[in-house]
Enzyme design. Sequence first.
Site, mmCIF file in Angstrom:
data_model
loop_
_atom_site.group_PDB
_atom_site.id
_atom_site.type_symbol
_atom_site.label_atom_id
_atom_site.label_comp_id
_atom_site.label_asym_id
_atom_site.label_seq_id
_atom_site.Cartn_x
_atom_site.Cartn_y
_atom_site.Cartn_z
ATOM 1 N N ASP A 100 -6.481 -6.873 4.075
ATOM 2 C CA ASP A 100 -7.480 -6.419 3.535
ATOM 3 C C ASP A 100 -8.679 -7.518 2.938
ATOM 4 O O ASP A 100 -9.701 -7.326 3.172
ATOM 5 C CB ASP A 100 -7.004 -5.115 2.274
ATOM 6 N N LYS A 139 2.944 -15.304 2.103
ATOM 7 C CA LYS A 139 3.151 -15.894 0.989
ATOM 8 C C LYS A 139 4.551 -16.176 0.737
ATOM 9 O O LYS A 139 5.458 -15.552 -0.316
ATOM 10 C CB LYS A 139 2.624 -15.221 -0.548
ATOM 11 N N ASP A 171 -3.116 -18.170 0.187
ATOM 12 C CA ASP A 171 -4.132 -18.754 -0.649
ATOM 13 C C ASP A 171 -4.713 -19.809 0.058
ATOM 14 O O ASP A 171 -6.063 -20.138 0.119
ATOM 15 C CB ASP A 171 -3.295 -19.340 -1.934
ATOM 16 N N TYR A 194 0.820 -1.209 0.253
ATOM 17 C CA TYR A 194 0.135 0.110 -0.176
ATOM 18 C C TYR A 194 0.875 1.375 0.075
ATOM 19 O O TYR A 194 0.303 2.409 -0.487
ATOM 20 C CB TYR A 194 -0.724 -0.150 1.259
ATOM 21 N N ASP A 248 -12.416 -9.048 4.908
ATOM 22 C CA ASP A 248 -13.490 -8.776 3.915
ATOM 23 C C ASP A 248 -14.131 -10.362 3.869
ATOM 24 O O ASP A 248 -15.318 -10.503 4.158
ATOM 25 C CB ASP A 248 -13.401 -8.293 2.465
HETATM 26 C C1 IPM Z 1 -10.308 -1.414 4.234
HETATM 27 C C2 IPM Z 1 -10.604 -0.490 2.798
HETATM 28 C C3 IPM Z 1 -9.554 0.343 2.456
HETATM 29 C C4 IPM Z 1 -8.064 -0.554 2.150
HETATM 30 C C5 IPM Z 1 -9.767 1.151 1.146
HETATM 31 C C6 IPM Z 1 -10.782 1.984 1.118
HETATM 32 C C7 IPM Z 1 -8.493 2.101 0.676
HETATM 33 O O1 IPM Z 1 -10.846 -1.576 1.814
HETATM 34 O O2 IPM Z 1 -10.208 -0.388 5.034
HETATM 35 O O3 IPM Z 1 -10.269 -2.239 4.294
HETATM 36 O O4 IPM Z 1 -7.697 -1.146 1.349
HETATM 37 O O5 IPM Z 1 -7.389 -0.529 3.410
HETATM 38 MG MG MG Z 2 -10.916 -3.567 2.606
#
Ligand code: IPM
Ligand code: MG
Length: 405
Positions: A288, A232, A264, A181, A292
Site C-alpha cells: 500500500d 521486515k 525501510d 489488513y 503510493d
Molecule cells: C489502496 C487504498 C486502500 C488500501 C484503502 C482505501 C482501504 O489505500 O487501494 O491502496 O489501503 O488498500
Molecule cells: Mg493505498
Amino acid sequence: MAAALQTNIPPVKVPATFRAVKKQSFAPFRVRCAVASPGNKRYNITLLPGDGIGPEVVSIAKNVLQQAGSLEGVEFSFREMPIGGAALDLVGVPLPEETIAAAKESDALLLGAIGGYKWDNNEKHLRPETGLLQIRAALKVFANLRPATVLPQLVDASTLKRQVAEGVDLMVVRELTGGIYFGEPRGIKTNENGEEVGFNTEVYAAHEIDRIARVAFETARKRRGKLCSVDKANVLEASILWRKRVTALASEYPDVELSHMYVDNAAMQLVRDPKQFDTIVTNNIFGDILSDEASMITGSIGMLPSASLSDSGPGLFEPIHGSAPDIAGQDKANPLATILSAAMLLKYGLGEEKAAKRIEDAVLVALNNGFRTGDIYSAGTKLVGCKEMGEEVLKSVDSQVPASV
Ligand code: IPM
Ligand code: MG
C-alpha cells in the site's frame, strides 16, 4: 487512498455525479453497449463508480473500453452497482449483497474510487473503505499488480530529477487479501490499567506467501527478469516466514534473479535510484505504502492503474488514486488511470491483448498531442478537463494511429 489527491478540505458538498448515483433506483440496470453481432465475444462487466471523482472517471473509461472492444470484435454488457459511500447513502452498508452477487457473476469489474469527508467519522464497519476491503475479500483477489512507468511525455511532471525518473518502469506486486489488513485478533480494548489499547495482527500462512510469490515470479519472468522481495525480516516473524518461502520458490524460476530488501531501505531506494527495480513483491501494508510512493515518481498518482486478480474468478481493476472529494464534480480529475485500468482489465482480466493495446496507444497519442489534466500539466502543454481528456483518448482509439513512446 482517499487522501492522496486531496489538497484542501472544502465544505461537504454532494457533487452532481454523486447525486445522479443517489437518485437512481437501486435495481441494477444493464446497458447494452454495442449492437450484438454474431461471432463477437461478449463479456459482462460490473462498474463500481463509487464516490468523489469515481463516477466521472468510470463513465469515461467505460466509453473507451466499449470503443476499443468494438474495434476488436468484443462486446460488453455493463451493470452499474453501488459501493462505498454511494452504497452507504443508498442502503446503509458499504458493500450490499447485491453488489457482491453481481460482481461474482461478471467477467471483470471496473472500480472508480471510494471515500469522502461525509463518511470520515463513521464507525469502521460503516466506512466506505470497508466496502473496498470486503469486495477484495469476497472476490479473493489476492494479487494486486500496480505498475509505475515514467512516460517520456511526463518525465518533467515527476518530483524527482529527470535523470533519476527517466526510464523508470517497475511493477509492485502487492498481496491484497491477507496480512495486517485482515489478521485476527484485532480491535480496541481496555487493558488491566484501564487504558485503551488498539491492536492488529500481521499474519501470513505459507500458502498465502507462495501464491503471491508465484504471481510475482511469473510477472518478473515476463518483464526484465528481476524480482525484489520487500519485507521486515529483521524484526517481524511474518516477514521471516515470507523471506523463507520466497527464497524456497526461487529454484523453480532460475531465469528470475531474486533479491530481498527491508522495507525501510526499499522506501529510500525508490526515491534514490528507482531504476534498480523491475518487479517488487511485498505484503499488503508495505505494498500500500510503496505503491503510493512509486506513483509519485511517475509524476501523478492520477496516471496509475491497477489489477487485482484471483486464482479463477473475475478480476477487479481500479486506479490507485482516491476519490479526491476536493475536485469531485468539477471536471478536473485525470481519467487516464481509470482508462489504463480498463486496458489492464482487457489484458489481465479477459486476455484481450489487442483491445488493451489500442487503449494504451490511445493514451500515448493523447499525451503526444499535448493534452494534460491539471495534475500533469506543464508549461507548453494544453490544459484540459476530465471529459476533454476522455474525448481525446476516444478519438485516438478511433484513429488507430500507431503510437510511439
Ligand atoms: C489502496 C487504498 C486502500 C488500501 C484503502 C482505501 C482501504 O489505500 O487501494 O491502496 O489501503 O488498500
Ligand atoms: Mg493505498
